[in-house]
Design an enzyme around this catalytic site. Sequence first.
Site, short mmCIF file in Angstrom:
data_model
loop_
_atom_site.label_atom_id
_atom_site.label_comp_id
_atom_site.label_asym_id
_atom_site.label_seq_id
_atom_site.Cartn_x
_atom_site.Cartn_y
_atom_site.Cartn_z
N ASP A 105 6.55 37.08 -42.12
CA ASP A 105 7.84 37.46 -41.53
C ASP A 105 8.00 36.85 -40.15
O ASP A 105 7.03 36.67 -39.41
CB ASP A 105 7.93 38.99 -41.41
N ASN A 106 9.23 36.54 -39.78
CA ASN A 106 9.50 35.98 -38.46
C ASN A 106 8.93 36.83 -37.34
O ASN A 106 8.43 36.31 -36.34
CB ASN A 106 11.02 35.82 -38.25
#
Length: 471
Positions: free
Chosen positions: A263-264
Amino acid sequence: MATIAAGFASIIVNLRASNRRTLAGAPVSLVRSLAASAHSLNNNNRTSQQRKRFQSSALVSPDVTPSTPAASPSRYPEYHRLLPCPSENRPPRVEHLVVSVGGPVLEYVCKALDLPPSYVADLIHFGAVYYALVCPEPPPTATPEEIRIFKEATAPSVLMKRSSIKGKTVREAQKTFRITHVNEFVEAGTYLRVHVHPKRSPRCYEIDWKSRIIAVTESYVVLDKPAGTSVGGTTDNLEESCATFATRALGFTEPLKTTHQIDNCTEGCLVLARTKEYCSVFHGKIRDKKVKKLYLALAAAPLPVGVITHYMRRVNMAPRLISEEFIKGWPLCQLEVLECKKVPWPNSVTEAKYCVEDCGWPSKDFAYECKINLLTGRTHQIRAQLAACGAPIVGDSMYMPAAIAEMISPAVNPFGKYKRQYPIENDEAVSIQERVAYHGKEPSVAIGLQACQISWDDGEHFYEAGSPWWR
């Protein structure tokens, strides 16, 4: 046309609405009719931001000779180049065009959207411009006039004249591809999707990427991914990604390739392949469960040591909903908490540096650092499972609000442990919709989650990330 409608509906339904532009190159009568329907549709959009609509420019049949477009009565504000990166993202804007006259894509987009050539060239470089041989169907919010125009542009008699789509099914013809060069030719009737305001990643320019390299081999690179960055780019931005910036930091001429996702808002060990061959090899190791990952999670409440089991709704969109009880069609989610220790909650300076939001969590004296072995690899799995246990990850502005709401009133979770005590009168679809509404937005930079270790081939390859941001 029923077949065309079924094939095209999936493309357009998730596209964000954007400002309507003058129909460059379209006949005057067509411009007027679509402009009138656009006015009605814009009014509808003001009442609900969730409604989707079809944006079009030059929606004409390829065999119609367009008239010379009139000058735009109010020009769009002057653009600057996409680089250097702005500190904030511009409001989302996506334009959908049907090419009326064939020619170079740069020239057509500039004229149709009244944009400077340098800016359109940057959009193409960023991977923010897509094409398809045939345009998608307007969504249910489209007006009768827009639907009529669409049918004219995609009439079988028109499509049959285009040699480029002969032998292709409707599904094949509507498949989108990135435009990769400013001089790429687009024929009349081609559909274009232009992400005029790509989602930016300012944090990419703040990182000392060389210092984040853990290992370099002939086949792969291991990166200590920073929070707030995309692994391999987004739909509208391939430029500002870990793969691109790590490639440049190492001076490689061949771009690094993504092998798995993080995930970012998560940091930690990330494997990037140097060749297509090793990319396939690593994918095989993940598929055969030969890759082991350990995570550090900074939870807002303590967690018991041991295996935690849930079931996740099989819908590929955030937030991910999970249930403590088995639901048919919901895949199994399991993680193992190896240890959990009390640590200080990050101070205000650290929270500000990494844009960490507390979301109104009632107690910020202590947090709990947990080492987690991920037994199944579902998207957002750790985040969703910890929140369901009443111990959301610090800074997780998507899942923490839902956890807080459930703490206040356990009945709000139709899939929680108290659902039998609080019967749900609504049907499942309504319950899901209401549960989703309790979640917040995706974090802008960091949450308390790090992929601290990665290994494969029974530990033959073993790598660790540095200290997490909260220490």
